[in-house]
Design an enzyme around this catalytic site. Structure first.
Site, mmCIF file in Angstrom:
data_model
loop_
_atom_site.group_PDB
_atom_site.id
_atom_site.type_symbol
_atom_site.label_atom_id
_atom_site.label_comp_id
_atom_site.label_asym_id
_atom_site.label_seq_id
_atom_site.Cartn_x
_atom_site.Cartn_y
_atom_site.Cartn_z
ATOM 1 N N LEU A 96 0.742 -1.219 -0.072
ATOM 2 C CA LEU A 96 -0.035 -0.081 -0.085
ATOM 3 C C LEU A 96 0.799 1.284 -0.217
ATOM 4 O O LEU A 96 0.434 1.972 -0.572
ATOM 5 C CB LEU A 96 -0.930 0.036 1.043
ATOM 6 C CG LEU A 96 -2.122 -1.096 1.144
ATOM 7 C CD1 LEU A 96 -2.806 -0.921 2.666
ATOM 8 C CD2 LEU A 96 -3.028 -0.840 0.152
ATOM 9 N N ASP A 117 12.680 3.905 10.390
ATOM 10 C CA ASP A 117 12.311 2.935 11.357
ATOM 11 C C ASP A 117 11.362 3.662 12.411
ATOM 12 O O ASP A 117 11.899 4.262 13.376
ATOM 13 C CB ASP A 117 13.332 1.955 11.934
ATOM 14 C CG ASP A 117 12.815 1.009 12.709
ATOM 15 O OD1 ASP A 117 11.433 0.754 12.824
ATOM 16 O OD2 ASP A 117 13.791 0.139 13.245
ATOM 17 N N ASN A 170 1.830 4.602 7.654
ATOM 18 C CA ASN A 170 1.432 3.505 6.845
ATOM 19 C C ASN A 170 1.962 2.366 7.409
ATOM 20 O O ASN A 170 1.434 1.250 7.129
ATOM 21 C CB ASN A 170 1.491 3.772 5.024
ATOM 22 C CG ASN A 170 1.674 2.475 4.593
ATOM 23 O OD1 ASN A 170 0.311 1.878 4.602
ATOM 24 N ND2 ASN A 170 2.497 1.788 4.047
ATOM 25 N N TYR A 230 -3.334 -7.554 16.197
ATOM 26 C CA TYR A 230 -3.524 -6.524 14.947
ATOM 27 C C TYR A 230 -4.887 -5.859 15.159
ATOM 28 O O TYR A 230 -4.902 -4.584 14.924
ATOM 29 C CB TYR A 230 -3.666 -7.328 13.748
ATOM 30 C CG TYR A 230 -3.533 -6.619 12.669
ATOM 31 C CD1 TYR A 230 -2.655 -5.914 11.986
ATOM 32 C CD2 TYR A 230 -4.813 -6.521 11.891
ATOM 33 C CE1 TYR A 230 -2.855 -4.773 10.915
ATOM 34 C CE2 TYR A 230 -4.948 -5.562 10.897
ATOM 35 C CZ TYR A 230 -4.202 -4.840 10.408
ATOM 36 O OH TYR A 230 -4.285 -4.191 9.407
ATOM 37 N N LYS A 236 -5.089 -1.493 15.451
ATOM 38 C CA LYS A 236 -6.030 -0.735 14.783
ATOM 39 C C LYS A 236 -7.033 0.099 15.336
ATOM 40 O O LYS A 236 -7.120 1.226 14.764
ATOM 41 C CB LYS A 236 -6.283 -1.461 13.500
ATOM 42 C CG LYS A 236 -5.281 -1.816 12.282
ATOM 43 C CD LYS A 236 -4.309 -0.836 12.066
ATOM 44 C CE LYS A 236 -3.258 -1.269 11.172
ATOM 45 N NZ LYS A 236 -2.359 -0.258 10.715
ATOM 46 N N THR A 273 -2.023 -7.927 -0.878
ATOM 47 C CA THR A 273 -0.457 -7.338 -0.655
ATOM 48 C C THR A 273 0.258 -8.586 -0.155
ATOM 49 O O THR A 273 -0.257 -9.637 0.457
ATOM 50 C CB THR A 273 -0.280 -6.193 0.087
ATOM 51 O OG1 THR A 273 -1.006 -6.353 1.531
ATOM 52 C CG2 THR A 273 -1.270 -5.066 -0.441
#
Length: 230
Positions: A13, A53, A79, A155, A159, A188
């Site tokens: 992305l 980083d 991102n 995860y 988010k 991806t």
């Protein structure tokens, strides 16, 4: 000319976003941890590479200095993110959580705090945080949602945190446009190319928010169809 910085821009992305924004006339700094792959990606698109980083104070500080010396930045796209280990919930460890949150959440805080001074010097300061519908309480409580049964505690919760950080930063910095973008399930390397959307479709919401020129609402959560529930 608008100058944009994208973290995690050497593939997926981030790379596609860089490609589209360069085509739209932006000067794009492509941040990546790996110097070789990052430089190759920037060379391929005509972007500018900066080693970055998001888990390292020193790396982020160095990137700030590099970009400040080159004239500053107007748009920051957070991102960079990791999925974390693919384990059963009972097998997840504190170390797993620290790794996921360290990149996905703390990385956003580190980048935002470091780049706010540069963004304040812009006439159209913008931050786009890449989040996920998997972190939406409304979506995961909808039994009809296609991914309602998907389980990935670290995860998804990271988010959710990114989306809430976005809302809080929008309140804290009303002079900026700060919004969250859900790419959707995009093919991806992140998901083994199993996504149902193309990478271009996955960047629609990100590019939309990044090209508003400092206008439009702030503190929103959108996907490629528009404002999404959170």
């Amino acid at each position: 000319m608008t100058t944009t910085l994208i973290t995690g821009a050497n593939k997926g992305l981030g790379y596609e976003t860089a490609c589209r924004l360069i085509d739209a006339g932006h000067t794009v700094w492509m941040g990546a941890r790996d110097q070789v792959r990052g430089q190759q990606a920037a060379d391929a698109l005509g972007g500018r590479f900066v080693q970055l980083d998001v888990t390292s104070d020193a790396s982020v500080a160095s990137a700030v200095k590099t970009i400040a010396n080159a004239g500053g930045v107007d748009v920051l796209i957070n991102n960079a993110g990791i999925s974390g280990p693919f384990k059963k919930a009972a097998e997840l460890t504190a170390e797993d959580a620290l790794a996921v949150y360290g990149t996905n959440v703390v990385g956003v805080v580190r980048m935002t705090s470091a780049f706010v001074p540069l963004l304040r010097a812009s006439s159209a300061p913008t931050i786009v945080n890449v989040t996920s519908g998997l972190g939406s309480f409304a979506f995961v409580h909808d039994p009809e949602w296609i991914y309602a049964k998907f389980t990935a505690p670290l995860y998804t919760s990271s988010k959710s945190a990114v989306t809430m950080l976005t809302m809080q930063y929008a309140k804290a910095f009303p002079e900026m446009r700060i919004n969250a973008a859900d790419p959707g399930y995009t093919a991806t390397d992140f998901n083994g190319n199993s996504g149902t959307q193309t990478v271009r479709e996955g960047t629609d919401a990100i590019v939309d928010l990044a090209t508003r020129g400092g206008g439009g609402p702030t503190g929103t959560f959108i996907d490629r169809s528009g404002v999404a529930p959170f």
